[in-house]
Design a protein around this motif. Structure first.
Motif, PDB file in Angstrom:
ATOM      1  N   ILE A  42      24.351 -26.960 -75.927  1.00  0.00           N
ATOM      2  CA  ILE A  42      23.112 -27.559 -76.963  1.00  0.00           C
ATOM      3  C   ILE A  42      23.697 -27.291 -78.125  1.00  0.00           C
ATOM      4  N   GLU A  43      24.237 -26.775 -78.751  1.00  0.00           N
ATOM      5  CA  GLU A  43      25.046 -26.709 -80.121  1.00  0.00           C
ATOM      6  C   GLU A  43      25.828 -27.663 -80.122  1.00  0.00           C
ATOM      7  N   VAL A  44      26.908 -28.045 -79.360  1.00  0.00           N
ATOM      8  CA  VAL A  44      27.886 -28.427 -79.074  1.00  0.00           C
ATOM      9  C   VAL A  44      27.369 -30.082 -79.116  1.00  0.00           C
ATOM     10  N   SER A  45      26.358 -30.691 -78.321  1.00  0.00           N
ATOM     11  CA  SER A  45      25.721 -31.438 -78.313  1.00  0.00           C
ATOM     12  C   SER A  45      25.393 -31.770 -79.210  1.00  0.00           C
ATOM     13  N   LYS A  46      24.486 -31.289 -79.951  1.00  0.00           N
ATOM     14  CA  LYS A  46      23.332 -31.197 -81.178  1.00  0.00           C
ATOM     15  C   LYS A  46      24.510 -31.775 -82.235  1.00  0.00           C
ATOM     16  N   ALA A  47      26.040 -31.318 -82.459  1.00  0.00           N
ATOM     17  CA  ALA A  47      26.907 -32.087 -83.408  1.00  0.00           C
ATOM     18  C   ALA A  47      27.399 -33.494 -83.280  1.00  0.00           C
ATOM     19  N   ILE A  48      27.742 -33.706 -82.176  1.00  0.00           N
ATOM     20  CA  ILE A  48      28.154 -34.504 -80.976  1.00  0.00           C
ATOM     21  C   ILE A  48      27.220 -35.851 -80.696  1.00  0.00           C
ATOM     22  N   GLY A  49      25.638 -35.219 -81.349  1.00  0.00           N
ATOM     23  CA  GLY A  49      24.777 -36.262 -80.637  1.00  0.00           C
ATOM     24  C   GLY A  49      24.586 -36.896 -79.612  1.00  0.00           C
ATOM     25  N   ASP A  50      24.746 -35.959 -78.596  1.00  0.00           N
ATOM     26  CA  ASP A  50      24.412 -36.250 -77.066  1.00  0.00           C
ATOM     27  C   ASP A  50      23.266 -35.438 -76.587  1.00  0.00           C
ATOM     28  N   LYS A  51      22.425 -36.480 -76.881  1.00  0.00           N
ATOM     29  CA  LYS A  51      20.988 -36.569 -76.157  1.00  0.00           C
ATOM     30  C   LYS A  51      20.503 -36.058 -74.901  1.00  0.00           C
ATOM     31  N   LYS A  52      21.606 -36.902 -74.105  1.00  0.00           N
ATOM     32  CA  LYS A  52      21.037 -36.701 -72.872  1.00  0.00           C
ATOM     33  C   LYS A  52      21.540 -35.319 -72.577  1.00  0.00           C
ATOM     34  N   THR A  53      23.197 -34.402 -72.645  1.00  0.00           N
ATOM     35  CA  THR A  53      23.554 -33.027 -71.799  1.00  0.00           C
ATOM     36  C   THR A  53      22.396 -32.082 -72.550  1.00  0.00           C
ATOM     37  N   ILE A  54      21.924 -32.620 -74.291  1.00  0.00           N
ATOM     38  CA  ILE A  54      20.731 -31.548 -74.493  1.00  0.00           C
ATOM     39  C   ILE A  54      19.745 -31.594 -73.576  1.00  0.00           C
ATOM     40  N   ALA A  55      19.286 -32.661 -73.518  1.00  0.00           N
ATOM     41  CA  ALA A  55      17.543 -32.575 -72.439  1.00  0.00           C
ATOM     42  C   ALA A  55      17.908 -32.050 -71.576  1.00  0.00           C
ATOM     43  N   ARG A  56      19.308 -32.028 -70.744  1.00  0.00           N
ATOM     44  CA  ARG A  56      19.218 -32.000 -69.345  1.00  0.00           C
ATOM     45  C   ARG A  56      19.375 -29.901 -69.595  1.00  0.00           C
ATOM     46  N   SER A  57      19.893 -29.591 -70.419  1.00  0.00           N
ATOM     47  CA  SER A  57      20.694 -28.125 -70.937  1.00  0.00           C
ATOM     48  C   SER A  57      18.786 -28.059 -70.727  1.00  0.00           C
ATOM     49  N   PHE A  58      18.351 -27.816 -71.445  1.00  0.00           N
ATOM     50  CA  PHE A  58      17.193 -27.398 -71.527  1.00  0.00           C
ATOM     51  C   PHE A  58      16.346 -27.243 -70.408  1.00  0.00           C
ATOM     52  N   THR A  59      16.092 -28.527 -69.388  1.00  0.00           N
ATOM     53  CA  THR A  59      15.847 -28.350 -69.126  1.00  0.00           C
ATOM     54  C   THR A  59      16.362 -27.283 -67.451  1.00  0.00           C
ATOM     55  N   GLN A  60      17.370 -27.026 -67.740  1.00  0.00           N
ATOM     56  CA  GLN A  60      18.134 -26.496 -67.058  1.00  0.00           C
ATOM     57  C   GLN A  60      18.072 -24.636 -67.325  1.00  0.00           C
ATOM     58  N   LEU A  61      17.580 -24.249 -68.334  1.00  0.00           N
ATOM     59  CA  LEU A  61      16.928 -23.228 -69.111  1.00  0.00           C
ATOM     60  C   LEU A  61      15.747 -22.983 -69.398  1.00  0.00           C
ATOM     61  N   ASP A  62      15.258 -24.068 -68.338  1.00  0.00           N
ATOM     62  CA  ASP A  62      13.840 -23.582 -67.915  1.00  0.00           C
ATOM     63  C   ASP A  62      13.289 -23.555 -66.870  1.00  0.00           C
ATOM     64  N   THR A  63      14.488 -23.906 -66.551  1.00  0.00           N
ATOM     65  CA  THR A  63      14.317 -23.602 -64.761  1.00  0.00           C
ATOM     66  C   THR A  63      15.000 -22.269 -64.603  1.00  0.00           C
ATOM     67  N   LEU A  64      15.827 -21.927 -65.236  1.00  0.00           N
ATOM     68  CA  LEU A  64      16.588 -20.573 -65.718  1.00  0.00           C
ATOM     69  C   LEU A  64      15.534 -19.444 -65.476  1.00  0.00           C
ATOM     70  N   ALA A  65      14.637 -19.509 -66.914  1.00  0.00           N
ATOM     71  CA  ALA A  65      14.074 -18.672 -67.468  1.00  0.00           C
ATOM     72  C   ALA A  65      12.577 -18.093 -66.549  1.00  0.00           C
TER      73      ALA A  65
END
Length: 85
Positions: A42-65
């Motif tokens: 997510i940190e890296v994706s924010k640096a390059i503006g990759d909103k799709k990866t950011i959203a998918r990563s948060f979804t995966q984190l929510d599932t893990l949690a």
């Protein structure tokens, strides 16, 4: 290696390496390392503006949690990253 690329601001290489790491952590059922890799991704994706990866990563984190008792530091880190979208 992914973290080294991230620190060197070589975000494309870092992103690719985090994604590879995540696959390995999933295979080995290492949920904590998987969550940390998603946070870094997510940190890296924010640096390059990759909103799709950011959203998918948060979804995966929510599932893990939901399925795993993740350490509080990971939940806090996730919440901090969500605030800085």
């Amino acid at each position: 290696m992914a973290r080294a690329y991230q620190n060197a601001k070589q975000y494309t290489k870092s992103r690719r390496t985090y994604l590879t790491s995540i696959r390995s952590f999933v295979e080995s059922k290492d949920k904590v390392s998987e969550a940390i890799a998603y946070l870094r991704l997510i940190e890296v994706s924010k640096a390059i503006g990759d909103k799709k990866t950011i959203a998918r990563s948060f979804t995966q984190l929510d599932t893990l949690a939901e399925s795993e008792d993740l350490p509080e530091r990971i939940i806090t880190w996730k919440n901090e990253l969500q605030l800085t979208k």
